[in-house]
Scaffold this motif. Structure first.
Motif, short mmCIF file in Angstrom:
data_model
loop_
_atom_site.label_atom_id
_atom_site.label_comp_id
_atom_site.label_asym_id
_atom_site.label_seq_id
_atom_site.Cartn_x
_atom_site.Cartn_y
_atom_site.Cartn_z
N VAL A 22 101.69 87.66 -20.98
CA VAL A 22 101.81 86.81 -22.15
C VAL A 22 101.42 87.67 -23.34
N ASP A 23 102.35 87.88 -24.25
CA ASP A 23 102.15 88.74 -25.41
C ASP A 23 101.99 87.87 -26.64
N GLU A 24 100.79 87.86 -27.20
CA GLU A 24 100.46 87.03 -28.37
C GLU A 24 100.87 85.58 -28.14
N SER A 25 100.40 85.03 -27.05
CA SER A 25 100.59 83.63 -26.63
C SER A 25 102.04 83.25 -26.36
N GLU A 26 102.91 84.23 -26.11
CA GLU A 26 104.29 83.95 -25.75
C GLU A 26 104.66 84.77 -24.52
N ARG A 27 105.15 84.10 -23.50
CA ARG A 27 105.50 84.78 -22.25
C ARG A 27 106.64 85.76 -22.48
N CYS A 28 106.46 86.97 -21.97
CA CYS A 28 107.49 88.01 -22.09
C CYS A 28 108.68 87.62 -21.22
N SER A 29 109.88 87.86 -21.74
CA SER A 29 111.08 87.47 -21.00
C SER A 29 111.85 88.68 -20.48
N ARG A 30 111.27 89.86 -20.58
CA ARG A 30 111.93 91.06 -20.09
C ARG A 30 111.82 91.13 -18.56
N PRO A 31 112.76 91.80 -17.92
CA PRO A 31 112.69 91.92 -16.45
C PRO A 31 111.51 92.81 -16.04
N ALA A 32 110.85 92.43 -14.97
CA ALA A 32 109.69 93.18 -14.48
C ALA A 32 110.16 94.50 -13.88
N GLY A 33 109.36 95.52 -14.11
CA GLY A 33 109.63 96.83 -13.52
C GLY A 33 108.79 97.02 -12.28
N ASN A 34 108.54 98.24 -11.92
CA ASN A 34 107.74 98.49 -10.72
C ASN A 34 106.27 98.76 -11.02
N ALA A 35 105.86 98.70 -12.28
CA ALA A 35 104.45 98.90 -12.64
C ALA A 35 103.71 97.58 -12.50
N SER A 36 102.52 97.65 -11.92
CA SER A 36 101.75 96.42 -11.72
C SER A 36 100.58 96.35 -12.69
N TYR A 37 100.13 95.16 -12.96
CA TYR A 37 99.03 94.90 -13.90
C TYR A 37 97.71 94.94 -13.11
N SER A 38 97.19 96.16 -12.93
CA SER A 38 96.01 96.37 -12.11
C SER A 38 94.73 96.13 -12.91
N LYS A 39 93.60 96.22 -12.21
CA LYS A 39 92.29 96.05 -12.87
C LYS A 39 92.08 97.13 -13.92
N ARG A 40 92.52 98.36 -13.62
CA ARG A 40 92.36 99.47 -14.56
C ARG A 40 93.16 99.20 -15.83
N ILE A 41 94.36 98.69 -15.68
CA ILE A 41 95.19 98.38 -16.84
C ILE A 41 94.59 97.22 -17.62
N GLN A 42 94.06 96.24 -16.92
CA GLN A 42 93.38 95.13 -17.60
C GLN A 42 92.22 95.64 -18.44
N LYS A 43 91.50 96.62 -17.90
CA LYS A 43 90.36 97.19 -18.63
C LYS A 43 90.84 97.88 -19.91
N THR A 44 91.92 98.64 -19.80
CA THR A 44 92.49 99.31 -20.97
C THR A 44 92.92 98.30 -22.02
N VAL A 45 93.59 97.23 -21.57
CA VAL A 45 94.06 96.19 -22.49
C VAL A 45 92.88 95.55 -23.20
N THR A 46 91.80 95.30 -22.47
CA THR A 46 90.61 94.68 -23.06
C THR A 46 89.94 95.64 -24.06
#
Length: 176
Positions: A22-46
């Motif tokens: 969800v990008d700025e309170s709007e769900r992204c509508s692009r097709p998913a790739g092969n990258a996953s939203y891991s804990k490490r990525i969540q940490k970077t985003v935070t």
């Protein structure tokens, strides 16, 4: 759906797998790739305060290539800032494009001549390392107009001249 692909089948599977973010309170509508939203990525985003959240309604954790790129750019900037901060703390200087000169490699006599030429005041009885450190601090304060220095250097090389010869009243023809 374990996130691994043998290459024979598409790990994204069904067409309902769009980016799970969800990008700025709007769900992204692009097709998913092969990258996953891991804990490490969540940490970077935070840490980078990116306005991205995981949509808990999504049944997967795959993100689109666009958001993958956004997160990678944020991580790269973070690493560059960390490296810059570390090098500033190590060297005590803030400008990274200044080449480091190791005055400790010079002989003590040369260091004393430098000290005398620039009239650098120091306490008596310094050893070579202390003298080199003191002179390094002074050396970093000398302003240099790069264009002028390079132009003069090239001129000197082309004319086989020496600045010391010019000061002593000799011309380049007298030195050969």
């Amino acid at each position: 759906m374990n996130g691994f692909s043998t290459g024979e089948e598409d790990s994204r599977g069904a067409a309902d797998q769009i980016c799970c973010l969800v990008d700025e309170s709007e769900r992204c509508s692009r097709p998913a790739g092969n990258a996953s939203y891991s804990k490490r990525i969540q940490k970077t985003v935070t840490q980078r305060r990116l306005k991205l959240n995981l949509d808990h309604m999504a049944r997967h954790i795959y993100i689109c290539d666009y958001h993958k790129q956004v997160i990678q750019c944020a991580r790269t900037k973070q690493q560059q800032q960390r490296r810059r901060k570390d090098s500033e703390e190590d060297s005590g200087e803030t400008d990274n494009d200044v080449p480091e000169v190791d005055l400790f490699q010079l002989q003590v006599g040369t260091l004393r001549r430098y000290k005398r030429h620039y009239k650098v005041s120091t306490r008596p009885g310094l050893n070579k390392a202390q003298l080199a450190d003191t002179l390094m601090k002074h050396f970093k304060t000398i302003p240099v107009v790069e264009k002028e220095a390079l132009s003069f250097f090239i001129y000197t090389v082309k004319t086989n001249a020496n600045k010391l010869d010019q000061k002593n009243g000799l011309s380049s023809s007298d030195t050969t």
